[in-house]
Design a protein around this motif. Structure first.
Motif, short mmCIF file in Angstrom:
data_model
loop_
_atom_site.label_atom_id
_atom_site.label_comp_id
_atom_site.label_asym_id
_atom_site.label_seq_id
_atom_site.Cartn_x
_atom_site.Cartn_y
_atom_site.Cartn_z
N ALA A 158 0.71 -1.17 0.09
CA ALA A 158 0.11 0.10 -0.07
C ALA A 158 0.93 1.38 0.07
N GLY A 159 1.84 1.48 0.65
CA GLY A 159 2.89 2.34 0.90
C GLY A 159 3.54 2.55 -0.35
N VAL A 160 4.15 1.75 -1.17
CA VAL A 160 4.70 1.63 -2.51
C VAL A 160 3.86 2.37 -3.58
N ARG A 161 2.42 1.81 -3.46
CA ARG A 161 1.43 2.23 -4.41
C ARG A 161 1.23 3.56 -4.11
N ALA A 162 0.99 4.17 -2.98
CA ALA A 162 0.81 5.36 -2.68
C ALA A 162 1.96 6.42 -2.86
N ARG A 163 2.96 6.01 -2.76
CA ARG A 163 4.40 6.82 -3.17
C ARG A 163 4.04 7.06 -4.83
N ALA A 164 4.02 5.88 -5.55
CA ALA A 164 3.89 5.60 -7.05
C ALA A 164 2.78 6.85 -7.47
N GLU A 165 1.74 6.62 -6.90
CA GLU A 165 0.54 7.49 -7.11
C GLU A 165 0.92 9.11 -7.05
N GLU A 166 1.63 9.38 -5.76
CA GLU A 166 2.13 10.77 -5.81
C GLU A 166 3.13 11.37 -6.83
N ARG A 167 3.99 10.52 -6.82
CA ARG A 167 5.08 10.72 -8.03
C ARG A 167 4.28 10.94 -9.36
N ALA A 168 3.36 10.30 -9.53
CA ALA A 168 2.72 10.48 -10.96
C ALA A 168 1.99 11.63 -10.95
N ALA A 169 0.98 11.77 -9.71
CA ALA A 169 0.23 13.22 -9.72
C ALA A 169 1.19 14.32 -9.84
N ALA A 170 2.68 14.40 -9.32
CA ALA A 170 3.33 15.37 -9.35
C ALA A 170 3.88 15.52 -10.88
N ALA A 171 4.06 14.64 -11.24
CA ALA A 171 4.50 14.68 -12.64
C ALA A 171 3.65 15.27 -13.72
N ARG A 172 2.34 14.92 -13.42
CA ARG A 172 1.45 15.62 -14.35
C ARG A 172 1.09 17.03 -13.99
N GLY A 173 1.40 17.42 -12.68
CA GLY A 173 1.31 18.82 -12.24
C GLY A 173 2.42 19.68 -12.81
N ARG A 174 3.51 19.33 -13.48
CA ARG A 174 4.70 19.99 -13.89
C ARG A 174 4.24 20.67 -15.20
#
Length: 142
Positions: A126-142
């Protein structure tokens, strides 16, 4: 460390979908992957079977064009899912290792035991998935 780890097995604390690399991975490609400070071990897998665990130090003196698998090893970098969590944790800390591959019969990769940076527990799915989702969201926000 909680007392519950004294009788627990590695299988209950491993991350079950680790990133892997194929046998065709070169030393140069591995160096690129290790450019990410979150990458501590490269799992080289052929048809589901772990053939090598490569760590950064293994790349020293190697040519970028050669295959990376011969640079790695298994041995103390691999544990069975039934291995004792406490003993494995202690061995990881003693070796200064934060990642240990988990393999079943026939060398099949079934997970990765990832010691958190704090050293006080292990990464969960769950923690690994959450961090991956956070990174993906941050990349979309760039």
């Amino acid at each position: 460390m909680s007392t519950g780890t004294d009788t627990a097995a590695v299988a209950g604390s491993m991350h079950t979908f680790p990133k892997t690399s194929p046998p065709s991975t070169t030393v140069g490609q591995a160096r690129e992957l290790f450019g990410n400070d979150k990458v501590h071990a490269l799992l080289v897998v052929d048809d589901g079977v772990l053939i090598a665990v490569v760590e950064r130090a293994d790349l020293a003196g190697r040519d970028d064009r050669e295959p990376v698998a011969p640079a790695g090893r298994l041995g103390d970098r691999v544990v069975a899912p039934s291995a004792g969590l406490r003993e494995t944790w202690d061995a990881m800390v003693a070796a200064g290792r934060r990642r240990v591959a988990v393999t079943a019969e026939g060398g099949r990769l079934v997970g990765l035991l990832c010691l958190k940076r704090s050293g006080l527990g292990f990464c969960s799915d769950a923690g690994v998935r959450a961090r991956a989702e956070e990174r993906a969201a941050a990349a979309r926000g760039r």
